[in-house]
Design a protein around this motif. Sequence first.
Motif, PDB file in Angstrom:
ATOM      1  N   UNK A 123       0.834  -1.205   0.000  1.00  0.00           N
ATOM      2  CA  UNK A 123       0.000   0.000   0.000  1.00  0.00           C
ATOM      3  C   UNK A 123       0.870   1.257   0.000  1.00  0.00           C
ATOM      4  N   UNK A 124       1.927   1.250   0.802  1.00  0.00           N
ATOM      5  CA  UNK A 124       2.816   2.404   0.868  1.00  0.00           C
ATOM      6  C   UNK A 124       3.478   2.656  -0.485  1.00  0.00           C
ATOM      7  N   UNK A 125       4.005   1.610  -1.110  1.00  0.00           N
ATOM      8  CA  UNK A 125       4.676   1.759  -2.412  1.00  0.00           C
ATOM      9  C   UNK A 125       3.719   2.334  -3.457  1.00  0.00           C
ATOM     10  N   UNK A 126       2.545   1.727  -3.565  1.00  0.00           N
ATOM     11  CA  UNK A 126       1.576   2.182  -4.569  1.00  0.00           C
ATOM     12  C   UNK A 126       1.053   3.578  -4.224  1.00  0.00           C
ATOM     13  N   UNK A 127       0.884   3.847  -2.927  1.00  0.00           N
ATOM     14  CA  UNK A 127       0.393   5.158  -2.506  1.00  0.00           C
ATOM     15  C   UNK A 127       1.345   6.287  -2.859  1.00  0.00           C
ATOM     16  N   UNK A 128       2.637   6.044  -2.662  1.00  0.00           N
ATOM     17  CA  UNK A 128       3.639   7.056  -3.026  1.00  0.00           C
ATOM     18  C   UNK A 128       3.578   7.335  -4.526  1.00  0.00           C
ATOM     19  N   UNK A 129       3.592   6.278  -5.323  1.00  0.00           N
ATOM     20  CA  UNK A 129       3.648   6.451  -6.777  1.00  0.00           C
ATOM     21  C   UNK A 129       2.386   7.140  -7.295  1.00  0.00           C
ATOM     22  N   UNK A 130       1.229   6.723  -6.814  1.00  0.00           N
ATOM     23  CA  UNK A 130      -0.023   7.337  -7.273  1.00  0.00           C
ATOM     24  C   UNK A 130      -0.111   8.810  -6.874  1.00  0.00           C
ATOM     25  N   UNK A 152       9.060  -0.392  -3.382  1.00  0.00           N
ATOM     26  CA  UNK A 152       8.890   0.696  -4.348  1.00  0.00           C
ATOM     27  C   UNK A 152       9.683   0.468  -5.641  1.00  0.00           C
ATOM     28  N   UNK A 153      10.975   0.086  -5.579  1.00  0.00           N
ATOM     29  CA  UNK A 153      11.710  -0.125  -6.837  1.00  0.00           C
ATOM     30  C   UNK A 153      11.074  -1.186  -7.731  1.00  0.00           C
TER      31      UNK A 153
END
Length: 269
Positions: A123-130, A152-153
Amino acid sequence: MKDKRILFVSSEVVPYLPETELSSTSFMAAKNAHSKGVQTRIFMPRFGVINERRHQLHEVIRLSGMNLVVNDVDMPLIIKVASIPKERMQVYFIDNEEYFKRKAVFTDEDDNLFSDNDERAIFFAKGVIETVKKLNWAPDIIHVHGWMASLLPLYLKEYYKEEPLFTDSKIVTSVYNNGFEGDLNSDLVNKVNFDLTDASKSKVLKTPNYSNIIKSAIENSDAIIYGSESIDEELTSFVASKEIPSLEYEAENIKETYLNFYADLLADD
């Protein structure tokens, strides 16, 4: 590096969480870049232990409101923001009541890892990117700190590989000696594969321990920085096998060293 854009993504950042090597280094890396005229954005999870009133967090309505799919379930994304006093630097917080409201960071009162830490990391990875997509802010460098940010990477290189905003972004991962005992939820690899078209890209996550989560980040990064003086030999050997640029541990002068490393990475393009 003046006017370049660096996205700092960290599991922990002072002054919002206690001072550790990771939380202090990720803050100092951003602060030093900011002081040199680099455009910076910092992202971290909005853990429930963070005092919103003291740190003056407030929700950004225009960025909140979307749902992120984690393991085929829609999870609401809330974005909050605060400014670090005296630094004029904005910090964005990825929030969701189910994942981050609890008054703890990674472990419960018995020091056991939360069973949903795997989903929190996705959720954190996708949340940052979005959120960065919504800001329409294309970073030159994306610097990742801490294991909860370490998916994230992989998501950038696979799930978001067609996203033009990140086409020219260079991913840097800092490797620290801040692991955890045991494994995350054994379903992590299946939950990640729900988003990927090529399951071979996530095979290192089949045993979701600290080393393998960091290996996933290393595999999908353009460069590595050693954030601790002592790093497990398994990880240093893995970095060496990838033949990508790496920066040895710096105890003192990270200010110039990091900026020079970023600049060299961009110049190699």
